[in-house]
Design an enzyme around this catalytic site. Structure first.
Site, PDB file in Angstrom:
ATOM      1  CG  ASN A  54      11.245   0.601  -2.176  1.00 57.16           C
ATOM      2  OD1 ASN A  54      10.491  -0.043  -1.431  1.00 57.16           O
ATOM      3  ND2 ASN A  54      10.815   1.272  -3.225  1.00 57.16           N
TER       4      ASN A  54
ATOM      5  CG  HIS B 116       7.199  -0.777  -0.941  1.00 59.45           C
ATOM      6  ND1 HIS B 116       7.465  -0.858  -2.300  1.00 59.45           N
ATOM      7  CD2 HIS B 116       6.750  -2.010  -0.606  1.00 59.45           C
ATOM      8  CE1 HIS B 116       7.193  -2.070  -2.730  1.00 59.45           C
ATOM      9  NE2 HIS B 116       6.760  -2.796  -1.726  1.00 59.45           N
TER      10      HIS B 116
ATOM     11  CD  GLU C  51       7.255   2.217  -4.264  1.00 59.05           C
ATOM     12  OE1 GLU C  51       7.923   1.748  -3.327  1.00 59.05           O
ATOM     13  OE2 GLU C  51       7.166   1.661  -5.369  1.00 59.05           O
TER      14      GLU C  51
ATOM     15  CG  ASP D 267      -1.183  -3.063  -2.041  1.00 54.79           C
ATOM     16  OD1 ASP D 267      -1.634  -4.209  -1.999  1.00 54.79           O
ATOM     17  OD2 ASP D 267      -0.031  -2.773  -1.676  1.00 54.79           O
TER      18      ASP D 267
HETATM   19  C1  F6R Z   1       1.436  -6.231  -1.266  1.00 56.89           C
HETATM   20  C2  F6R Z   1       2.145  -5.090  -0.735  1.00 56.89           C
HETATM   21  C3  F6R Z   1       3.616  -4.909  -0.894  1.00 56.89           C
HETATM   22  C4  F6R Z   1       4.426  -6.174  -0.614  1.00 56.89           C
HETATM   23  C5  F6R Z   1       5.915  -5.903  -0.777  1.00 56.89           C
HETATM   24  C6  F6R Z   1       6.749  -7.167  -0.604  1.00 56.89           C
HETATM   25  O1  F6R Z   1       0.060  -6.151  -0.959  1.00 56.89           O
HETATM   26  O2  F6R Z   1       1.515  -4.275  -0.171  1.00 56.89           O
HETATM   27  O3  F6R Z   1       4.054  -3.903  -0.015  1.00 56.89           O
HETATM   28  O4  F6R Z   1       4.162  -6.625   0.673  1.00 56.89           O
HETATM   29  O5  F6R Z   1       6.185  -5.367  -2.030  1.00 56.89           O
HETATM   30  O6  F6R Z   1       6.469  -8.016  -1.665  1.00 56.89           O
HETATM   31  P1  F6R Z   1       6.996  -9.510  -1.696  1.00 56.89           P
HETATM   32  O7  F6R Z   1       6.323 -10.212  -0.570  1.00 56.89           O
HETATM   33  O8  F6R Z   1       6.552 -10.049  -3.024  1.00 56.89           O
HETATM   34  O9  F6R Z   1       8.476  -9.452  -1.526  1.00 56.89           O
END
Ligand code: F6R
Length: 258
Positions: A139, A141, A146, A70
């Site tokens: 959450n 994701h 989401e 992403d």
């Molecule tokens: C990042 C991504 C997100 C993160 C997720 C957890 O490329 O795709 O799904 O993996 O938001 O983020 P952290 O590791 O910062 O808790």
């Protein structure tokens, strides 16, 4: 679920080193691997370990390619919070990967729909990722898919939820606007990877990890779809595994030595 292997790590450092060992083993057995990569705070330690394995001469990325999950809409690759910048800083600039073999969505594309189609075509051409790294959102994701009414298919533009925007605020300077939208690979594309590793650290995600891996499979908990993938490895530290009992973890914790 038997398709989910659990690697129990002691702490964040241990999780990071075990994740790097899996990626290193993948590169050693197939130097031209396609790596599906993630950003965020969770994989930072894994990238540090990979850089040190590269410096020791244990692995090379010279023939490897990468495709990221992403990118924020509106941030240029030079912006310190863009995911392109993150990847350059934590991995690409530190190892011998060929830059033209590294791929992220372009968050600055004027025509967002055209950029999503370009990324879809690219993912199609590159073929299945040999190993896809995922983090877990608070959450539930994965990538920026989401919670919603249905599992997504291909690359699309998402409006980030307030909780995700808040969670991401810690990376931005005070007063700086946190992007409200992102381009993300769809669930179907993520599920196309041959192998998936889900990295989770910290007690704050313990309930969500347990719910996603053992609860109802529902797009309201996007990571729950991983229960349907044939080859998932969860590498999580002790606090993140706090809601699992021994039987759920298969009683097995293993590590790959490089
Ligand atoms: C990042 C991504 C997100 C993160 C997720 C957890 O490329 O795709 O799904 O993996 O938001 O983020 P952290 O590791 O910062 O808790």
């Amino acid at each position: 679920m038997r398709n989910i292997n659990y690697i129990a790590a002691l702490d964040y450092q241990d999780m990071s080193s075990k994740a790097a060992q899996l990626i290193a083993a993948q590169l050693q057995s197939k130097p031209d691997s396609l790596l599906g990569l993630a950003t965020g705070s969770t994989p930072v330690g894994m990238y540090q370990n990979l850089v040190s394995l590269y410096r020791k001469g244990a692995i090379s990325f010279d023939q490897a390619s990468s495709v990221n999950l992403d990118e924020y809409v509106g941030l240029q690759g030079e912006h310190p919070q863009s995911y392109r910048y993150f990847m350059q800083q934590h991995l690409f600039d530190q190892v011998d990967i060929q830059l033209h073999n590294t791929h992220l969505p372009d968050g600055t594309a004027e025509d967002v729909a055209a950029e999503c189609s370009r990324y879809d075509r690219l993912i199609e051409e590159l073929g299945r990722a040999d190993i896809q790294v995922l983090g877990l959102g608070h959450n539930g994701h994965i990538a920026f898919n989401e919670p919603s009414q249905s599992f997504s298919g291909n690359t699309h533009c998402v409006a980030l939820t307030d909780s995700t925007i808040e969670a991401n605020r810690r990376f931005f300077k005070q007063g700086e606007q946190v992007p409200s939208h992102a381009l993300t690979m769809g669930i179907k594309q993520i599920m196309g990877a041959r192998q998936i590793i889900l990295l989770v650290s910290g007690g704050q995600k313990a309930q969500m990890l347990h719910r996603a891996m053992t609860g109802e499979i529902t797009p309201m908990v996007p990571a729950s779809v991983l229960q349907l993938h044939p080859c998932v490895t969860v590498i999580a530290d002790t606090p993140a595994l706090a809601c699992f009992d021994k039987e759920e973890l298969d009683g097995e914790a293993y590590a790959v030595e490089v």
